[in-house]
Scaffold this active site. Structure first.
Site, PDB file in Angstrom:
ATOM      1  N   SER A 395       0.868  -1.169   0.000  1.00  0.00           N
ATOM      2  CA  SER A 395       0.000   0.000   0.000  1.00  0.00           C
ATOM      3  C   SER A 395       0.905   1.219   0.000  1.00  0.00           C
ATOM      4  CB  SER A 395      -0.882  -0.017   1.245  1.00  0.00           C
ATOM      5  OG  SER A 395      -1.586   1.184   1.329  1.00  0.00           O
ATOM      6  N   ARG A 396       0.843   1.992  -1.096  1.00  0.00           N
ATOM      7  CA  ARG A 396       1.836   3.066  -1.247  1.00  0.00           C
ATOM      8  C   ARG A 396       1.515   4.296  -0.420  1.00  0.00           C
ATOM      9  NH1 ARG A 396       1.419   1.881  -7.094  1.00  0.00           N
ATOM     10  NH2 ARG A 396       2.672   0.004  -7.315  1.00  0.00           N
ATOM     11  N   VAL A 397       0.248   4.524  -0.121  1.00  0.00           N
ATOM     12  CA  VAL A 397      -0.086   5.731   0.645  1.00  0.00           C
ATOM     13  C   VAL A 397      -0.756   5.408   1.975  1.00  0.00           C
ATOM     14  CG1 VAL A 397      -0.274   7.271  -1.331  1.00  0.00           C
ATOM     15  CG2 VAL A 397      -2.273   6.013  -0.583  1.00  0.00           C
TER      16      VAL A 397
END
Lengths: 532, 125
Positions: A395-397
Site C-alpha cells: 500500500s503506497r499511501v
C-alpha cells in the site's frame, strides 16, 4: 374515469410544441449493438442520440465521430434497429440521475432500477444529474490520504493499510477470494468506529438529518458502491442477499451490468458507479467503490472498439486501454476542505491467469493504483485464507492513514513474517535447528494462523490491535497452535465482556495505544492466560 | 477493407472531374468493376444513390420528401411545392402511421416533423 379525463385535458392544455428544423441522420450499419450512422455532423462525443424504430425510440451513445459517419453503441434493445432508421440528436451527454434514494437499490448503468422495487425517484426534478464521463478532481482540489478505511481483515489492516481516497487493487486468480475481501470491507464499514464514539446505547445504524448513515460508534459510514461487471445475475442476487443479511444494504448501492447485458453496459457500469460516488463525495461524504472486475471491463471495451473498427493493438486491445482505466480511477480522490472534504476510495479487482501479474491489463492497473493486494492460489489451497501474499502486496499511501495503535503493534509483523518465509524451508528439519531459529519458525506459524480469517467475518480494528499485541509480544507463544483460533475467539470474548471500557473503547476512541491503555491491555492478557 | 459507399461516391466524382472526356467511359468501367468487387449490386445501388446526392448538392438542388398520412390534395401540394426553389426535387411519401400532419425531410439531412404521431409521442413520454 372523470379524473383521468380531466388530467389528460390539463396535460393537453399545457402542451406546447413547435416543429423545428432539426438535423437528422440514418443508420447505415448495425451489428452486435454497434451502429454506423450517416449525417448528424453536429453530434458531440458521448452524446445520446435517438434512433426512431418501429418499436419506439432507442437511445444510442456516440463514440466515434468520423468524417462522414458516427460510430455509436446501442443502450437499448438493438435488435429493433434497422438500416435506414432515422436518428436525431438529443443535445445531452450521457448522464445518470443521482440522489440519496439510490442507497439500498440495485441499478443498471443508466441508473434505472433492476431490483423490482419500483421507481427510485418519486420526483425526478429533485434528482441531480451527473455526467457519466467527468474530469477527475485537479491537484489543487485534493489533499493527501490520511484517514484510515478499515477492511476488518487482519492481514490487510495490519500490513497493507488502506486510506480514504486511495485506489487499492485487489488482484489474483479466479476463486482466490477477491470478491470476499471487497464484500468484507463493505460489511465492516457498518461496524467501524475508529474516530469518534457515540454515547448512545442504540446499537443499530442511525440516520441523521442530512440522511447520511452512522455506525453504532457514531462515525459516518462511507456510502458503499459495488459495481458488478459481467457477473451472473445469480451471483449479484447472492451478493445482495448477503449484504442485506449483514445490514450493509442500508448504506450500499449496487450497479449491475450482468452477463446477459450488452457490452455497452459492461463498458458504462464503472463510470456510472463512479458518477454516483462523485455525487456523495461532492456532498462531503466518504465513498467506497468496488469495481468487480476491470478485466471484464477491458474485454467489453475491446469488443466495442473492434466492432467500431478502431485499430487493435497488443492483445487486440485498442490504443486507449490504459486511458480507459486511468481516467476512471483518477476520479477517486480525497477532496480538500474547500471542496467539502469528501473522499472516494476505489477497490478495483483484476483477475489474473495462472498468477501472471505481468499481463497487459494487470500491469496497467497496478501502475495506476496506489498499491495492490495480491491473492495467491497456492496460499488459498494451503488453507491460508485470505490468501494475501504479504511480499507482493503493498500500500503506497496507506501507512500515513494507518491508525497509530495498529502501526505500533503491527509494525514488526511484516518483518517477522518475511523472516519466517525465509526459514520456512527448514520447518521439516525443526529438530536439528538452534533455539533462536526454532522460535522464529514457531512465531511465524503462529502469525500465519492468527492472520487466517473466515469470509464475511470482519473484525473491528480495536479487536485486531488487541490480538496483534498479544501475538507479537509473545503472550501466545506457548499456546497450542492447533487451537489458536479458538483461543483467539475466547480472548476476544473475554476482552469484550470484561475490558470493553478500559481497553477496547479507549483504543477505538483515541486510535492510539497510550501507556495507560497498554498497561490495562497487558494486565487483561495476563488475567486471561491465568484463567484460561 | 471495404469502403463505405459515401467514400466511393466522393472518389468517383473527384475522378470524373479530373478525367478527360475521352477517357470517361473507361473510368465508368473501372468504377463498376471496383464496386462489384466490393459488394455486388446492392453496394453499387447505394453508391449510385450517394453519387446522385452529392451531384445534386453540388448543383444546389435539394431533394425534398413530404411525408404524410394521406395523399396531399393537388392544390395544397402546389402551394407547398411553390415555397421551394423550382429546381428542387419534391417527392411525396405516404405513411399512414403518421396519423395526420406533415413531415418534411430535406436532403435526408434535415427534417421538420409536424405530425400528430410525434406530438402524441412527446405528450406521452
Amino acid at each position: 374515469m372523470y379524473e383521468i379525463i380531466e388530467k389528460l385535458k390539463k396535460e393537453i392544455e399545457g402542451f406546447k410544441d413547435s416543429a423545428e428544423m432539426k438535423p437528422i441522420g440514418h443508420v447505415i450499419e448495425i451489428g452486435d449493438g454497434v451502429l454506423k450512422i450517416s449525417g448528424l455532423k453536429d453530434a458531440r462525443s458521448q452524446e445520446m442520440l435517438l434512433v426512431q424504430t418501429v418499436k419506439g425510440n432507442i437511445t444510442v451513445l456516440a463514440l466515434n465521430l468520423e468524417e462522414d459517419t458516427i460510430g455509436a453503441i446501442a443502450l437499448g434493445e438493438y435488435t429493433h434497429i434497422k438500416v435506414g432508421d432515422e436518428v436525431t440528436l438529443t443535445g445531452k451527454v450521457l448522464s445518470v440521475n443521482v440522489g440519496r434514494e439510490l442507497i439500498g437499490r440495485v441499478v443498471n448503468p443508466l441508473g434505472e432500477p433492476s431490483d423490482g422495487k419500483g421507481e427510485i425517484f418519486s420526483d425526478l426534478t429533485k434528482a441531480a444529474s451527473y455526467l457519466i464521463e467527468k474530469k477527475a478532481p485537479s491537484v489543487l482540489e485534493r489533499e493527501s490520504v490520511k484517514t484510515p478505511l478499515h477492511t476488518g481483515i487482519k492481514a490487510i489492516d495490519s500490513m497493507i493499510p488502506i486510506g480514504r481516497g486511495q485506489r487499492e487493487l485487489i488482484i489474483g486468480d479466479r476463486q482466490t477470494g477477491k470478491t470476499s475481501i471487497a464484500l468484507d470491507t463493505i460489511i465492516n464499514q457498518g461496524n467501524d468506529g475508529s474516530t469518534s464514539f457515540d454515547k448512545a446505547q442504540d446499537k443499530s445504524l442511525t440516520t441523521s438529518m442530512d440522511g447520511s448513515t452512522s455506525s453504532p460508534q457514531g462515525r459516518k459510514i462511507p456510502v458503499c458502491i459495488y459495481v458488478a461487471i459481467g457477473q451472473k445475475e445469480s451471483n449479484v442476487a447472492k451478493i445482495v442477499a448477503l449484504l442485506e443479511e449483514a445490514g450493509a444494504m442500508k448504506y450500499s448501492i449496487i450497479v449491475s451490468a450482468p452477463a446477459s447485458s450488452p457490452a455497452a453496459f459492461w463498458y458504462l457500469a464503472p463510470y456510472a458507479g463512479c458518477a454516483i460516488g462523485e455525487y456523495f463525495m461532492d456532498q462531503g461524504e466518504d465513498v467506497l467503490i468496488i469495481f468487480d472486475d476491470l478485466t471484464k471491463h477491458a474485454s467489453a471495451y475491446r469488443q466495442i472498439s473492434l466492432l467500431l473498427r478502431r485499430p487493435p493493438g497488443r492483445e487486440a486491445y485498442p490504443g486507449d486501454i490504459f486511458y480507459l482505466h486511468s481516467r476512471l480511477l483518477e476520479r477517486s480522490a480525497k477532496l480538500n476542505k474547500e471542496k467539502g472534504g469528501g473522499s472516494m476510495t476505489a477497490l478495483p479487482i483484476i483477475e489474473t491467469q495462472l498468477g501472471d501479474v505481468s499481463a497487459y491489463i494487470p500491469t496497467n492497473v497496478i501502475s495506476i493504483t496506489d498499491g495492490q493486494i495480491y491473492l495467491e492460489a497456492d496460499l488459498f489451497y494451503q488453507g491460508i485464507r485470505p490468501a494475501v501474499n504479504a511480499g507482493l502486496s503493498v500500500s503506497r499511501v496507506g501507512s500515513s492513514a494507518q491508525t497509530k495503535a495498529m502501526k505500533k503493534v503491527a509494525g514488526k509483523l511484516r518483518l517477522e513474517l518475511a523472516q519466517f518465509r525465509e526459514l520456512q524451508a527448514f520447518v521439516q528439519f525443526a529438530s536439528d535447528l538452534d533455539e533462536n531459529t526454532k522460535k522464529k519458525i514457531q512465531r511465524g506459524q503462529l502469525i500465519t494462523e492468527i492472520l487466517k480469517q473466515n469470509d464475511f467475518a470482519p473484525l473491528p480494528f480495536e479487536q485486531q490491535v488487541a490480538v496483534f499485541y498479544a501475538t507479537l509480544n509473545g503472550y501466545f507463544d506457548d499456546l497450542d497452535k492447533e487451537n489458536i483460533k479458538k483461543i483467539e475467539g475466547a480472548y476476544l470474548d473475554y476482552l469484550l465482556k470484561l475490558h470493553e471500557k478500559d481497553v477496547l473503547r479507549p483504543i477505538r476512541e483515541s486510535g492510539n495505544l497510550t501507556p495507560t491503555i497498554e498497561t490495562a491491555l497487558k494486565q487483561a492478557i495476563q488475567n486471561f492466560l491465568q484463567n484460561k | 477493407m471495404r469502403y463505405l459507399p459515401q467514400l466511393l461516391a466522393k472518389a468517383f466524382l473527384a475522378a470524373v472531374k479530373e478525367t478527360p472526356d475521352n477517357k470517361q467511359s473507361e473510368l465508368i468501367k473501372n468504377f463498376l468493376r471496383v464496386s462489384e468487387k466490393y459488394g455486388g449490386k446492392s453496394y453499387l445501388m447505394k453508391t449510385m444513390k450517394e453519387i446522385e446526392r452529392l451531384d445534386r448538392k453540388e448543383r444546389g438542388i435539394k431533394q425534398i420528401a413530404l411525408h404524410t398520412a394521406r395523399p396531399i390534395p393537388k392544390k395544397l401540394l402546389g402551394t407547398i411545392t411553390s415555397t421551394f426553389h423550382k429546381n428542387d426535387e419534391v417527392e411525396e411519401k405516404i405513411n399512414p402511421e403518421l396519423i395526420a400532419g406533415i413531415k418534411i425531410v430535406i436532403d435526408n439531412e434535415f427534417s421538420t416533423d409536424n405530425t400528430l404521431k410525434r406530438k402524441l409521442e412527446v405528450l406521452f413520454t
